[in-house]
Design an enzyme around this catalytic site. Structure first.
Site, PDB file in Angstrom:
ATOM      1  N   ASP A   8       0.014 -38.814  -7.304  1.00 11.46           N
ATOM      2  CA  ASP A   8      -0.746 -37.705  -6.737  1.00 11.46           C
ATOM      3  C   ASP A   8      -1.808 -37.293  -7.744  1.00 11.46           C
ATOM      4  O   ASP A   8      -1.487 -37.013  -8.916  1.00 11.46           O
ATOM      5  CB  ASP A   8       0.164 -36.511  -6.431  1.00 11.46           C
ATOM      6  CG  ASP A   8       1.094 -36.785  -5.247  1.00 11.46           C
ATOM      7  OD1 ASP A   8       0.980 -37.873  -4.643  1.00 11.46           O
ATOM      8  OD2 ASP A   8       1.932 -35.912  -4.951  1.00 11.46           O
ATOM      9  N   ASP A 129       2.684 -34.511   8.053  1.00 10.62           N
ATOM     10  CA  ASP A 129       3.328 -33.620   7.087  1.00 10.62           C
ATOM     11  C   ASP A 129       3.810 -32.391   7.836  1.00 10.62           C
ATOM     12  O   ASP A 129       3.030 -31.771   8.562  1.00 10.62           O
ATOM     13  CB  ASP A 129       2.336 -33.218   6.001  1.00 10.62           C
ATOM     14  CG  ASP A 129       1.639 -34.429   5.383  1.00 10.62           C
ATOM     15  OD1 ASP A 129       2.305 -35.473   5.248  1.00 10.62           O
ATOM     16  OD2 ASP A 129       0.442 -34.334   5.054  1.00 10.62           O
TER      17      ASP A 129
END
Length: 239
Positions: A8, A129
C-alpha cells in the site's frame, strides 16, 4: 489459491492502514521497489499494489514507486487506487501492469468497467470494499447503500478477471479475514474472488483455501510484522 503480497503506497512509501484510516498509517519501507523485490525473492506469483493517495484524489498519485516496481519486479502485478478513466487504465497497462483494479467507478460508472473489460480482456478486476456488506467508495470514505453481492452479480456478464473483496473492518486489524462472507460471495458469482482484509496467519490462509471457492488472498501487515512467513505460506498453499 494464489497469495498476493500487498504494498500500500502513501506519500511514496510502503505503509499499512488500520480500517482504511489514512491517519493510522504505519510506514514499513521507504523503498517500495525493494519491498516488492523481497516478496518476489520469497517466491510470490503476483504483487498487489494500492495507491492510497490516489484512491482519495481520484487520480494516480504514487506513479513513481509503482513504475519503479514494474521495472524491477518481473512478476504479474495488479494495482488499484485512483483509476477512474480509460486513459489511466490504458496508460498503466502500457507501462506493464498486468491488471487494473476498478473500485469507486464500479459503483459510480459501471459502464466504464464494462468498456474497459471489453477493451482489455483479462486485465480488469473490480475491487469491492465493504462495511457490513455495503460497498464503500472513494478510499473507503463514502459508504453506499449498494450491497456487495448485488454489485458483484451485476458484472457477471462483463468479462472481468476477478473481484477483490475487502472487509474494511478486518483490514489491517490482524483479526482474521471474513471467511464466511468471502466464501458466500464466491459462491454467488462465477467470477474468481480474491479475499482481502485481516489475513494474519497461515491458519487464515488455510481457512480461505479450504473453502474450495476462493481464488486468492491478499496479505499485507502480517507479512511486514512477521506474523506470516511468505515463503512458508507459499509452500503450504502449493502443497
Amino acid at each position: 489459491m494464489i497469495l498476493y503480497p500487498a504494498i500500500d503506497l502513501k506519500d511514496g512509501a510502503a505503509v499499512r492502514l488500520i480500517h482504511g484510516e489514512m491517519d493510522s498509517a504505519t510506514v514499513f519501507n521507504g523503498d517500495p521497489a525493494a519491498q516488492a523485490q523481497s516478496f518476489v525473492d520469497a517466491g510470490c506469483q503476483w504483487l498487489h499494489l494500492v495507491d492510497l493517495n490516489g484512491a482519495f484524489a481520484g487520480t494516480p498519485v504514487n506513479a513513481a514507486p509503482v513504475e519503479a516496481i514494474l521495472k524491477q519486479c518481473k512478476v504479474p502485478t495488479q494495482l488499484g487506487g485512483g483509476i477512474r478513466d480509460m486513459a489511466t487504465i490504458a496508460r498503466w497497462l502500457d507501462l506493464g501492469l498486468s491488471r487494473v483494479i476498478l473500485g469507486t467507478v464500479a459503483v459510480e460508472d459501471p459502464d466504464l468497467v464494462r468498456e474497459a473489460a471489453r477493451a482489455f480482456p483479462g486485465q480488469v478486476a473490480v475491487g469491492l470494499d465493504a462495511r457490513n456488506g455495503r460497498v464503500a467508495t472513494r478510499g473507503w470514505a463514502q459508504e453506499t447503500d449498494v450491497m456487495v453481492t448485488d454489485l458483484a452479480r451485476s458484472f457477471e456478464d462483463a468479462g472481468i478477471a476477478a473481484i477483490i473483496y475487502t472487509d474494511i473492518l478486518r483490514d489491517g486489524a490482524m483479526k482474521g479475514p471474513n471467511v464466511a462472507a468471502t466464501a458466500a460471495l464466491a459462491k454467488a458469482v462465477s467470477i474468481p474472488v480474491i479475499a482481502s482484509g485481516g489475513v494474519a496467519s497461515l491458519d487464515d490462509l488455510i481457512a480461505l483455501r479450504d473453502t474450495g471457492v476462493i481464488a486468492g488472498a491478499i496479505s499485507g501487515r502480517a507479512l511486514y510484522d512477521g506474523a506470516l512467513d511468505l515463503a512458508a505460506a507459499l509452500r503450504t498453499l502449493a502443497a
